[in-house]
Design an enzyme around this catalytic site. Structure first.
Site, PDB file in Angstrom:
ATOM      1  NE  ARG A  24      -1.062   2.451   2.936  1.00  0.00           N
ATOM      2  CZ  ARG A  24      -0.456   3.549   3.394  1.00  0.00           C
ATOM      3  NH1 ARG A  24      -0.385   4.646   2.653  1.00  0.00           N
ATOM      4  NH2 ARG A  24       0.094   3.559   4.594  1.00  0.00           N
ATOM      5  CG  ASP A  25       3.258   4.273   3.006  1.00  0.00           C
ATOM      6  OD1 ASP A  25       3.173   5.173   2.158  1.00  0.00           O
ATOM      7  OD2 ASP A  25       3.552   4.494   4.195  1.00  0.00           O
ATOM      8  CG  HIS A 222       3.887   4.698   9.229  1.00  0.00           C
ATOM      9  ND1 HIS A 222       3.191   3.720   8.556  1.00  0.00           N
ATOM     10  CD2 HIS A 222       4.275   5.581   8.261  1.00  0.00           C
ATOM     11  CE1 HIS A 222       3.150   3.987   7.259  1.00  0.00           C
ATOM     12  NE2 HIS A 222       3.805   5.128   7.064  1.00  0.00           N
ATOM     13  CG  HIS A 224       7.921   7.458   5.489  1.00  0.00           C
ATOM     14  ND1 HIS A 224       7.671   7.058   4.202  1.00  0.00           N
ATOM     15  CD2 HIS A 224       6.735   7.338   6.135  1.00  0.00           C
ATOM     16  CE1 HIS A 224       6.403   6.705   4.070  1.00  0.00           C
ATOM     17  NE2 HIS A 224       5.809   6.871   5.242  1.00  0.00           N
ATOM     18  CB  CYS A 255       3.447  10.408   1.260  1.00  0.00           C
ATOM     19  SG  CYS A 255       1.724  10.964   1.295  1.00  0.00           S
ATOM     20  CG  ASN A 264       6.925   3.189   4.614  1.00  0.00           C
ATOM     21  OD1 ASN A 264       6.558   3.385   3.487  1.00  0.00           O
ATOM     22  ND2 ASN A 264       6.192   3.517   5.663  1.00  0.00           N
TER      23      ASN A 264
HETATM   24  P1  HMG Z   1     -12.777  14.902  -2.516  1.00  0.00           P
HETATM   25  O1  HMG Z   1     -12.370  15.302  -3.889  1.00  0.00           O
HETATM   26  O2  HMG Z   1     -12.930  15.970  -1.487  1.00  0.00           O
HETATM   27  O3  HMG Z   1     -14.038  13.974  -2.613  1.00  0.00           O
HETATM   28  O4  HMG Z   1     -11.687  13.875  -2.010  1.00  0.00           O
HETATM   29  P2  HMG Z   1     -15.564  14.240  -2.316  1.00  0.00           P
HETATM   30  O5  HMG Z   1     -15.889  13.710  -0.966  1.00  0.00           O
HETATM   31  O6  HMG Z   1     -15.898  15.673  -2.612  1.00  0.00           O
HETATM   32  O7  HMG Z   1     -16.239  13.335  -3.463  1.00  0.00           O
HETATM   33  C1  HMG Z   1     -15.994  13.620  -4.827  1.00  0.00           C
HETATM   34  C2  HMG Z   1     -16.269  12.403  -5.682  1.00  0.00           C
HETATM   35  O8  HMG Z   1     -15.378  11.342  -5.299  1.00  0.00           O
HETATM   36  C3  HMG Z   1     -17.672  11.836  -5.494  1.00  0.00           C
HETATM   37  O9  HMG Z   1     -18.045  11.312  -6.787  1.00  0.00           O
HETATM   38  C4  HMG Z   1     -17.494  10.690  -4.551  1.00  0.00           C
HETATM   39  O10 HMG Z   1     -18.461   9.663  -4.690  1.00  0.00           O
HETATM   40  C5  HMG Z   1     -16.135  10.168  -4.985  1.00  0.00           C
HETATM   41  P3  HMG Z   1     -19.065  12.103  -7.741  1.00  0.00           P
HETATM   42  O11 HMG Z   1     -20.296  12.239  -6.903  1.00  0.00           O
HETATM   43  O12 HMG Z   1     -18.376  13.416  -8.035  1.00  0.00           O
HETATM   44  O13 HMG Z   1     -19.166  11.189  -8.896  1.00  0.00           O
HETATM   45  N1  HMG Z   1     -15.469   9.465  -3.873  1.00  0.00           N
HETATM   46  C6  HMG Z   1     -14.961   8.229  -3.934  1.00  0.00           C
HETATM   47  N2  HMG Z   1     -14.848   7.330  -4.926  1.00  0.00           N
HETATM   48  C7  HMG Z   1     -14.274   6.151  -4.623  1.00  0.00           C
HETATM   49  N3  HMG Z   1     -13.813   5.827  -3.400  1.00  0.00           N
HETATM   50  C8  HMG Z   1     -13.882   6.698  -2.397  1.00  0.00           C
HETATM   51  C9  HMG Z   1     -14.473   7.960  -2.658  1.00  0.00           C
HETATM   52  N4  HMG Z   1     -14.689   9.032  -1.874  1.00  0.00           N
HETATM   53  C10 HMG Z   1     -15.307   9.943  -2.628  1.00  0.00           C
HETATM   54  N5  HMG Z   1     -13.413   6.369  -1.186  1.00  0.00           N
HETATM   55  C11 HMG Z   1     -11.081  11.982  -0.657  1.00  0.00           C
HETATM   56  C12 HMG Z   1     -11.743  13.337  -0.703  1.00  0.00           C
HETATM   57  C13 HMG Z   1     -10.894  11.591   0.776  1.00  0.00           C
HETATM   58  C14 HMG Z   1     -11.965  10.993  -1.385  1.00  0.00           C
HETATM   59  C15 HMG Z   1      -9.719  12.088  -1.407  1.00  0.00           C
HETATM   60  O14 HMG Z   1      -9.010  13.144  -0.856  1.00  0.00           O
HETATM   61  C16 HMG Z   1      -8.883  10.850  -1.322  1.00  0.00           C
HETATM   62  O15 HMG Z   1      -9.255   9.814  -1.865  1.00  0.00           O
HETATM   63  N6  HMG Z   1      -7.731  10.936  -0.647  1.00  0.00           N
HETATM   64  C17 HMG Z   1      -6.846   9.776  -0.470  1.00  0.00           C
HETATM   65  C18 HMG Z   1      -5.446  10.221  -0.317  1.00  0.00           C
HETATM   66  C19 HMG Z   1      -4.532   9.045  -0.044  1.00  0.00           C
HETATM   67  O16 HMG Z   1      -4.845   7.895  -0.288  1.00  0.00           O
HETATM   68  N7  HMG Z   1      -3.326   9.357   0.475  1.00  0.00           N
HETATM   69  C20 HMG Z   1      -2.322   8.375   0.755  1.00  0.00           C
HETATM   70  C21 HMG Z   1      -2.600   7.607   2.000  1.00  0.00           C
HETATM   71  S1  HMG Z   1      -2.150   8.456   3.509  1.00  0.00           S
HETATM   72  C22 HMG Z   1      -0.496   8.106   3.710  1.00  0.00           C
HETATM   73  O17 HMG Z   1       0.139   7.581   2.825  1.00  0.00           O
HETATM   74  C23 HMG Z   1       0.150   8.383   5.030  1.00  0.00           C
HETATM   75  C24 HMG Z   1       0.388   7.106   5.842  1.00  0.00           C
HETATM   76  O18 HMG Z   1       1.246   6.208   5.147  1.00  0.00           O
HETATM   77  C25 HMG Z   1       1.036   7.434   7.201  1.00  0.00           C
HETATM   78  C26 HMG Z   1       2.259   8.360   7.103  1.00  0.00           C
HETATM   79  O19 HMG Z   1       3.268   8.002   6.481  1.00  0.00           O
HETATM   80  O20 HMG Z   1       2.138   9.446   7.660  1.00  0.00           O
HETATM   81  C27 HMG Z   1      -0.921   6.370   6.131  1.00  0.00           C
HETATM   82 MG    MG Z   2       3.515   6.324   5.200  1.00  0.00          MG
END
Ligand code: HMG
Ligand code: MG
Length: 328
Positions: A24-25, A222, A224, A255, A264
């Protein structure tokens, strides 16, 4: 040498659970999208190497993380590994909102993770929300997941430093930790998303969280490895009593929403250290190195893990030696 000498150190846990995040990450940050079949094989090989918690994918918006847009195709290819009747492996998946939770639950996921930020800048970049808006988005996710009997992890990013805001005050981290705990998260993972933590900072954060009522046994770390501190930070956390450590096979990762994040902590580097300390992980280092070497071939570049490089180099030395002796 293909394994370290075992020399235990005082006051460390007997066993550590590795929360493997490579699929995933790691893969969320690859420029090219890895074929679904290759991801499934990666997860299966990680399980065969003895990892028991393997984060499989994210049910996020596919436009935000195109590398994981195949979550619906991938999860069914590996979900037998976490069958309720024979739960050899836990396969947690990231879900940012109820839409993500619905997608995950409909495929039978039983461990989910929400992902909050300690800083406003990253909350905006990663979730298009303020910190409080993101917490409000998670509240029904955690409640519904718990109602369904799922295990919920709460990630907390930027716990030490943030690329836009600089140093992150401990009270900011504590506030979001407490909110996630109050919602019902079973465990929390403290993310050093851009790898700027150092061991004293880790100890200070853990002690402060304890003082605010967050017990060590719900905390994972966690790290990096941007500045080469991930193992030192892990050792500090173990000394404090943490027993859940996130790591990524081969050191894959980063990220996409924080450009200064690199991979990581490599799982192999972690396992080498833990084995040397006599700490049980259940992981077979040789199989894990073979898996990361195979994955590096799929990605077309060598693994950044020191241990993978050292041990795969040994493999090629050994096979060269055996070819030479066969030729003589
Ligand atoms: P948004 O653009 O604000 O979405 O994104 P929304 O809520 O306004 O919805 C817009 C459209 O997206 C809608 O569709 C929703 O249905 C659809 P429409 O009505 O326009 O056709 N939608 C979805 N579709 C599929 N699956 C979903 C979903 N949600 C809404 N789940 C949102 C907000 C949260 C969705 C977006 O910002 C997002 O997906 N972000 C994910 C970012 C991400 O994955 N980042 C990486 C992981 S975090 C990380 O790596 C850190 C970590 O490793 C720890 C560390 O290292 O610190 C964990
Ligand atoms: Mg991470």
């Amino acid at each position: 040498m293909t394994l370290p000498m075992v020399v235990p150190a005082p006051d460390l846990p007997a066993r550590v659970r590795i929360h493997e995040v490579g699929a995933r990450d790691g893969l969320q940050n690859e420029k090219t999208t890895v074929p679904t079949e290759v991801k499934a094989q990666f997860i299966r090989r990680l399980a065969a190497a003895g990892l028991t918690t393997i984060e499989a994918t994210s049910f996020v918006h596919p436009k935000w993380v195109p590398q994981l847009a195949d979550a619906e195709e991938l999860f069914p290819l590996v979900s037998d590994l976490s069958k309720q009747s024979d739960p050899r492996v836990a396969l947690p998946v990231l879900v940012p909102n109820e839409r993500g939770l619905d997608r995950a639950l409909s495929l039978g996921a039983r461990q989910v993770a929400v992902f909050a930020s300690a800083t406003e800048s990253f909350a905006k970049a990663n979730l298009n929300r303020t910190v409080d808006e993101a917490l409000a988005m998670f509240e029904p996710v955690v409640r519904r997941a718990k109602d369904q009997g799922a295990h919920v992890r709460g990630y907390l990013s930027m716990c030490f430093g943030d690329p836009w805001e600089g140093a992150v005050p401990v009270h900011q981290v504590a506030r979001v930790c407490t909110a996630l705990r109050d919602m019902g998260c079973d465990e929390l993972s403290l993310g050093d998303t851009i790898g700027v933590a150092t061991p004293g900072h880790v100890l200070e954060l853990l002690s402060s969280l304890n003082e605010q009522g967050v017990p060590t046994n719900v905390l994972g770390v966690h790290f990096h490895d941007t500045y080469g501190q991930a193992l030192a930070n892990t050792l500090a956390a173990l000394q404090h009593g943490v027993t859940t450590v996130d790591a990524s096979a081969g050191g894959l990762g980063g990220c996409p929403f924080a450009k200064s994040a690199t991979g990581n902590l490599a799982t192999e580097d972690l396992v080498w250290m833990l084995q040397g300390l006599g700490i049980e992980t259940g992981v077979d280092l040789g199989s894990l190195v073979a898996t990361s070497t195979w994955m590096a071939d799929q990605l077309g570049r060598p693994s950044p893990s020191r241990t993978v490089r050292a041990l795969s180099h040994k493999d090629s030395e050994q096979s060269a030696e055996s070819t030479e002796s066969q030729e003589q």
